[in-house]
Scaffold this active site. Sequence first.
Site, PDB file in Angstrom:
ATOM      1  N   GLU A   1       5.680   0.537 -16.661  1.00  0.00           N
ATOM      2  CA  GLU A   1       5.347  -0.067 -15.371  1.00  0.00           C
ATOM      3  C   GLU A   1       4.279  -1.122 -15.654  1.00  0.00           C
ATOM      4  OE1 GLU A   1       3.333   1.598 -11.347  1.00  0.00           O
ATOM      5  OE2 GLU A   1       4.753   2.947 -12.313  1.00  0.00           O
TER       6      GLU A   1
ATOM      7  N   ASP B   1      -4.848  -0.338  -4.767  1.00  0.00           N
ATOM      8  CA  ASP B   1      -5.434   0.042  -6.043  1.00  0.00           C
ATOM      9  C   ASP B   1      -6.916   0.342  -5.925  1.00  0.00           C
ATOM     10  OD1 ASP B   1      -3.103  -0.290  -7.683  1.00  0.00           O
ATOM     11  OD2 ASP B   1      -3.281  -2.432  -7.309  1.00  0.00           O
TER      12      ASP B   1
ATOM     13  N   TYR C   1       9.100   6.735  -6.094  1.00  0.00           N
ATOM     14  CA  TYR C   1       7.748   6.930  -6.599  1.00  0.00           C
ATOM     15  C   TYR C   1       6.968   7.684  -5.524  1.00  0.00           C
ATOM     16  CZ  TYR C   1       3.294   5.449  -8.831  1.00  0.00           C
ATOM     17  OH  TYR C   1       2.068   5.402  -9.449  1.00  0.00           O
TER      18      TYR C   1
END
Length: 263
Positions: free
Chosen positions: A49, A60, A175
Amino acid sequence: MTRIDTTFAALKSERRKAFVAYIMAGDPDLETSLAIMQGLPDAGVDVIELGVPFTDPMADGPTIQLAGQRALDGGQTLDKTLDMVRRFRADNDTTPIVLMGYYNPIYSMGVARFLDKATDAGIDGLIVVDLPPEEDSELCLPAQAAGLNFIRLATPTTDDKRLPKVLQNTSGFVYYVSITGITGAAAAQATQVGPEVARIKAQTDLPVIVGFGISTPQTAQDIASVADGCVVGSAIVKEIASGKPVADVLDYVRALADGAHRG
C-alpha cells in the site's frame, strides 16, 4: 483478474492470511523509499500500500502526516510516485500495489490522464479515502473500467444500513478500520474486530483486511486470525522516521508479516 485478485485467490488456496504493508512514497526521500518498497516482497509482504503525500491528510494521524510532509518537502509528487512504481515493476511484476491517498492530486492531474499513467506504471488498486460511494462516477467507476480495483473503507461506525452502500462497486478487498479515529491512535483488539469482520463478510465475498492500531507481530497475528489479513502502516512509518537502515526496517516488517501469516 487483477494482481490483487490473483494474490488473494492464491492465499485462500494456501489457507494463509494476507499481510499488507503501507509506506509513504518519497519518505524520507525517493531513493530510500524505493529501496524499502523493493525489499517488501522478500520480507513477506503480500500487498504493498503506497501512500501518495498530500497537504491535508484528514484520515491520518501525526506519524503519517509527518511522513507526507517530509515527502512533500523532498519534492515528491504524484508523477514521481507513479514513476517509483514503474521502477519497482522493472524487477517485480507480481506483487500487487495499491495507491492510497486523497482525491485532490488525482483531480488536479485529471482522472483520465491519471488512470492512463497508473495502469501504465503497474498500479493494481486505489484507496481514495475522501471519495464516498455517492461520488462513484468521479473515479471509482472509471477506475474499474480501466481494470483497477477500487477498495473502500468500512469503519466501526458503518452500520448495517450504510454497509451495502459502502460495498457497492468495491472490489479487490474491503479495508476495515479497526478503531474510531485517525491512524496510529489506538491499539486494535481482536475481540472487538472479529464480530465486525463477520458482519461485513455476511454481506460480501470479498476478503476483509483490517488496518489501524497494529504494531507488533502478536497483534498482527491476533487480528489476522479473525480476518483475511491485516495492514500495518504507522508502525512501519515510525521505523523509517527513526532513521534506521533499510535492512533494519525490513527486518521489522518481516516480523510483522510472520505474525500475520500465523493468524
